[in-house]
Each structure stands twice: as C-alpha cells, then as structure tokens.
Design a protein around this motif. Structure first.
Motif, PDB file in Angstrom:
ATOM      1  N   UNK A  42       0.817  -1.211   0.000  1.00  0.00           N
ATOM      2  CA  UNK A  42       0.000   0.000   0.000  1.00  0.00           C
ATOM      3  C   UNK A  42       0.856   1.269   0.000  1.00  0.00           C
ATOM      4  N   UNK A  43       2.128   1.178   0.332  1.00  0.00           N
ATOM      5  CA  UNK A  43       3.001   2.350   0.357  1.00  0.00           C
ATOM      6  C   UNK A  43       4.279   2.038   1.114  1.00  0.00           C
ATOM      7  N   UNK A  44       5.073   3.069   1.376  1.00  0.00           N
ATOM      8  CA  UNK A  44       6.334   2.901   2.088  1.00  0.00           C
ATOM      9  C   UNK A  44       6.507   4.034   3.090  1.00  0.00           C
ATOM     10  N   UNK A  45       7.316   3.757   4.131  1.00  0.00           N
ATOM     11  CA  UNK A  45       7.718   4.782   5.083  1.00  0.00           C
ATOM     12  C   UNK A  45       9.216   5.008   4.943  1.00  0.00           C
ATOM     13  N   UNK A  46       9.636   6.269   4.874  1.00  0.00           N
ATOM     14  CA  UNK A  46      11.048   6.610   4.704  1.00  0.00           C
ATOM     15  C   UNK A  46      11.476   7.519   5.855  1.00  0.00           C
ATOM     16  N   UNK A  47      12.783   7.570   6.087  1.00  0.00           N
ATOM     17  CA  UNK A  47      13.320   8.471   7.103  1.00  0.00           C
ATOM     18  C   UNK A  47      13.256   9.910   6.601  1.00  0.00           C
ATOM     19  N   UNK A  48      12.831  10.803   7.489  1.00  0.00           N
ATOM     20  CA  UNK A  48      12.708  12.196   7.062  1.00  0.00           C
ATOM     21  C   UNK A  48      14.060  12.880   6.947  1.00  0.00           C
ATOM     22  N   UNK A  49      15.128  12.247   7.482  1.00  0.00           N
ATOM     23  CA  UNK A  49      16.459  12.881   7.423  1.00  0.00           C
ATOM     24  C   UNK A  49      17.305  12.373   6.270  1.00  0.00           C
ATOM     25  N   UNK A  50      17.031  11.166   5.807  1.00  0.00           N
ATOM     26  CA  UNK A  50      17.856  10.578   4.742  1.00  0.00           C
ATOM     27  C   UNK A  50      17.057  10.239   3.496  1.00  0.00           C
ATOM     28  N   UNK A  51      15.765  10.078   3.635  1.00  0.00           N
ATOM     29  CA  UNK A  51      14.939   9.673   2.500  1.00  0.00           C
ATOM     30  C   UNK A  51      15.020   8.187   2.198  1.00  0.00           C
ATOM     31  N   UNK A  52      15.688   7.396   3.058  1.00  0.00           N
ATOM     32  CA  UNK A  52      15.817   5.975   2.822  1.00  0.00           C
ATOM     33  C   UNK A  52      14.521   5.236   3.193  1.00  0.00           C
ATOM     34  N   UNK A  53      14.156   4.255   2.366  1.00  0.00           N
ATOM     35  CA  UNK A  53      12.986   3.449   2.642  1.00  0.00           C
ATOM     36  C   UNK A  53      13.311   2.507   3.797  1.00  0.00           C
ATOM     37  N   UNK A  54      12.499   2.558   4.863  1.00  0.00           N
ATOM     38  CA  UNK A  54      12.711   1.696   6.020  1.00  0.00           C
ATOM     39  C   UNK A  54      11.619   0.643   6.170  1.00  0.00           C
ATOM     40  N   UNK A  55      10.392   0.973   5.793  1.00  0.00           N
ATOM     41  CA  UNK A  55       9.279   0.044   5.959  1.00  0.00           C
ATOM     42  C   UNK A  55       8.413   0.020   4.698  1.00  0.00           C
ATOM     43  N   UNK A  56       7.829  -1.153   4.452  1.00  0.00           N
ATOM     44  CA  UNK A  56       6.805  -1.297   3.427  1.00  0.00           C
ATOM     45  C   UNK A  56       5.463  -1.477   4.136  1.00  0.00           C
ATOM     46  N   UNK A  57       4.480  -0.705   3.714  1.00  0.00           N
ATOM     47  CA  UNK A  57       3.133  -0.823   4.267  1.00  0.00           C
ATOM     48  C   UNK A  57       2.426  -1.934   3.496  1.00  0.00           C
ATOM     49  N   UNK A  58       2.143  -3.042   4.190  1.00  0.00           N
ATOM     50  CA  UNK A  58       1.597  -4.227   3.536  1.00  0.00           C
ATOM     51  C   UNK A  58       0.142  -4.406   3.941  1.00  0.00           C
ATOM     52  N   UNK A  59      -0.732  -4.458   2.943  1.00  0.00           N
ATOM     53  CA  UNK A  59      -2.139  -4.795   3.167  1.00  0.00           C
ATOM     54  C   UNK A  59      -2.244  -6.320   3.138  1.00  0.00           C
ATOM     55  N   UNK A  60      -2.409  -6.928   4.322  1.00  0.00           N
ATOM     56  CA  UNK A  60      -2.416  -8.395   4.444  1.00  0.00           C
ATOM     57  C   UNK A  60      -3.803  -8.967   4.202  1.00  0.00           C
ATOM     58  N   UNK A  61      -4.489  -8.472   3.199  1.00  0.00           N
ATOM     59  CA  UNK A  61      -5.838  -8.949   2.897  1.00  0.00           C
ATOM     60  C   UNK A  61      -5.891 -10.391   2.446  1.00  0.00           C
ATOM     61  N   UNK A  62      -4.747 -10.934   2.005  1.00  0.00           N
ATOM     62  CA  UNK A  62      -4.729 -12.337   1.612  1.00  0.00           C
ATOM     63  C   UNK A  62      -4.756 -13.275   2.797  1.00  0.00           C
ATOM     64  N   UNK A  63      -4.286 -12.800   3.961  1.00  0.00           N
ATOM     65  CA  UNK A  63      -4.269 -13.614   5.184  1.00  0.00           C
ATOM     66  C   UNK A  63      -5.373 -13.211   6.158  1.00  0.00           C
ATOM     67  N   UNK A  64      -5.706 -11.919   6.172  1.00  0.00           N
ATOM     68  CA  UNK A  64      -6.721 -11.409   7.093  1.00  0.00           C
ATOM     69  C   UNK A  64      -7.708 -10.563   6.293  1.00  0.00           C
ATOM     70  N   UNK A  65      -8.916 -10.459   6.804  1.00  0.00           N
ATOM     71  CA  UNK A  65      -9.942  -9.723   6.061  1.00  0.00           C
ATOM     72  C   UNK A  65      -9.559  -8.267   5.864  1.00  0.00           C
ATOM     73  N   UNK A  66      -8.925  -7.661   6.869  1.00  0.00           N
ATOM     74  CA  UNK A  66      -8.508  -6.264   6.739  1.00  0.00           C
ATOM     75  C   UNK A  66      -7.447  -5.958   7.789  1.00  0.00           C
ATOM     76  N   UNK A  67      -6.205  -5.831   7.337  1.00  0.00           N
ATOM     77  CA  UNK A  67      -5.130  -5.493   8.263  1.00  0.00           C
ATOM     78  C   UNK A  67      -3.930  -4.980   7.480  1.00  0.00           C
ATOM     79  N   UNK A  68      -3.447  -3.790   7.877  1.00  0.00           N
ATOM     80  CA  UNK A  68      -2.237  -3.222   7.301  1.00  0.00           C
ATOM     81  C   UNK A  68      -1.156  -3.209   8.370  1.00  0.00           C
ATOM     82  N   UNK A  69       0.039  -3.658   7.993  1.00  0.00           N
ATOM     83  CA  UNK A  69       1.155  -3.715   8.940  1.00  0.00           C
ATOM     84  C   UNK A  69       2.393  -3.127   8.287  1.00  0.00           C
ATOM     85  N   UNK A  70       3.384  -2.809   9.136  1.00  0.00           N
ATOM     86  CA  UNK A  70       4.668  -2.299   8.659  1.00  0.00           C
ATOM     87  C   UNK A  70       5.681  -3.432   8.690  1.00  0.00           C
ATOM     88  N   UNK A  71       6.272  -3.755   7.534  1.00  0.00           N
ATOM     89  CA  UNK A  71       7.264  -4.818   7.430  1.00  0.00           C
ATOM     90  C   UNK A  71       8.603  -4.176   7.067  1.00  0.00           C
TER      91      UNK A  71
END
Length: 278
Positions: A42-71
């Motif tokens: 669903x998107x990504x989270x990056x550091x505001x100081x470096x711009x590096x991608x640290x997390x992927x926002x994963x919509x786990x709809x394939x395993x759960x009916x509705x749940x987004x987590x940070x991986x």
C-alpha cells in the motif's frame, strides 16, 4: 530521533532528499513464506532525514480480512511486479500492530516494536526471528529482467476440400436380336370325299413377335477416397523483446540516471552534498 513519513508525502516536504527519480513499490503484489500470497504493497515509510525506505506498508488482505502492517524493507525481495518476504509468516503478521495512518511513527520506536512482534508468544517458536539492523535497509539486490520469446503452435483451418458427385446423362446403343412370326401358307391339292357342307369358314392363327424391354441396374464403377498429407515448412517470426542492463560508469561504479555514483547504501554523492547543505 528520525521520524518516518510516507513516500507519497516526501515530495511536498522533503523534495531535496530524493529528487524526482526514486523507486516506489506501491501496488505490487506481496508474498510471504513459501510464496503464499499476503496481499499488496500500500506504500512505504522513509526516514525524514535521509529519504531511505525503512518500511513497506503491507495490506495483508490475503491472510486477514482487513489489516495493514509495517514490514522492514530489508526483508523484501523485489522481482518485477512482485514483492517476496521469504521469511514472513502469518503468525508474525498477526502479532504485529495495525498500521495507523494518522500516527507519527519514529524509526527507533517502531524498531523496538518489531523486535517484540517477531518474538511474541503468539508466534510459534520455530517461526520466531531476530531482526538484524540490515533488515531496515531497502533491498540491495537488483534483479535484471529480460524478455524471452516463447513460441507455441495453434491448429487452424487452412483450407476446406469438398468432394461431391453429379449425374451425367448420355445415350448408349445396345443391339438386341428379336424374333417375329410370319404367316406361311402352304396349299396342297387333295381329292377325297367329305360330308361337310359348303359355306364360309375362317381359321385364325396367332402370330407372335419379340419386343425389346429395357431395364437399368446400378453398379459401382469407381471408389474415391479423400485423405490428407502433411507438409512441413519453417516460418521466421520477428518480435521485439526487452531486457534490463545495469547502469555503471567506466570504473564499474553503479550510477543513477544522471550519472551520479551510488554507494552500497543507495546514496549518491549528490545526496551527500545536499544533506550537508541542509
């Protein structure tokens, strides 16, 4: 303490960190352990100081009916339009907190929550995992893709042969011998007495003749068998395919589209210069 912000928001607030040319995996299909489909990115989270991608926002709809987590981004293996988390299990995702779109995440706090989630009591002992520091770095393996032609053959109707028959009329002469009876009168002089009275009397003799009677019988005069033979020929097919090549300079260094050298952490010399000037 560095904060985490969504990649889609960084253009407006920290455009100087990433410029216009950056990687965004949003919308790609996500798979977990054993390539079990988890959902999508669903998107990504990056550091505001470096711009590096640290997390992927994963919509786990394939395993759960509705749940987004940070991986953690370092757990991802990106291949084309798919993202593989080879060690991510359903129990681990179930132990994670639901991603809150309105919460201001910090890199340090989320780092601690991850360590707790991956070793939670609800996660089977065999699936518990220690998260190393490199797991928070964007994937450093770039897979170069190329297209290859696959040629299959389909059966089509290339032609149609029809064999029929029609009636031809012709005259045929046949010679037939016929018999016909004719009257043959023989007269013999006789001199003997009789008691018959003289008067008119007629004698009839039936004359027979043969007449031709034509009949027609049907015979098979010829047999026609329709078969097929197969010919082989070679056809040359011309198609355009694509492949990906790595961008390197003359010294073998990986460069971006502008020709800037990228170090092992994904930071270019231009990034360092910009960071120092801030």
């Amino acid at each position: 303490m560095s904060q985490l912000i969504r990649l889609k928001d960084i253009q407006a607030t920290h455009h100087d960190l990433i410029g216009d040319d950056y990687y965004d995996p949003t919308g790609k299909t996500a798979y977990g352990v054993n390539e079990d489909k988890v959902g999508k990115i669903e998107g990504t989270l990056v550091e505001d100081t470096t711009g590096r991608i640290r997390y992927l926002i994963v919509d786990a709809g394939g395993w759960f009916s509705s749940k987004e987590v940070l991986v953690p981004a370092g757990l991802a293996r990106i291949v084309g339009d798919d993202v593989f988390f080879d060690s991510l299990t359903k129990a681990q995702v179930e132990a994670m907190e639901v991603y809150d779109h309105d919460y201001q995440y910090s890199y340090k706090d989320q780092h601690q929550k991850d360590r707790q989630a991956f070793v939670a009591d609800s996660v089977p002992a065999a699936e518990r995992m220690e998260i190393a520091d490199h797991a928070y770095e964007a994937p450093n393996t770039l897979e170069l893709l190329e297209e290859r032609l696959t040629v299959n053959k389909d059966r089509i109707v290339a032609g149609l042969v029809k064999v029929g028959k029609h009636v031809v009329t012709e005259e045929r002469n046949v010679d037939v011998e016929l018999e016909e009876e004719h009257a043959n009168i023989q007269r013999t002089n006789v001199d003997r007495p009789t008691d018959r009275r003289i008067g008119d009397e007629t004698v009839e003799v039936e004359l027979q003749a043969e007449r031709a009677r034509v009949g027609k019988d049907t015979y098979v005069s010829e047999e026609v068998n329709v078969g097929k033979t197969t010919d082989h020929h070679t056809e040359t097919i011309v198609e355009t395919i694509q492949r990906e090549e790595l961008d390197v300079d003359r010294d073998g260094n990986v460069v971006d589209r502008e020709g800037n050298v990228i170090d092992r952490d994904g930071i270019t010399a231009e990034d360092v210069r910009r960071a120092r000037s801030v």
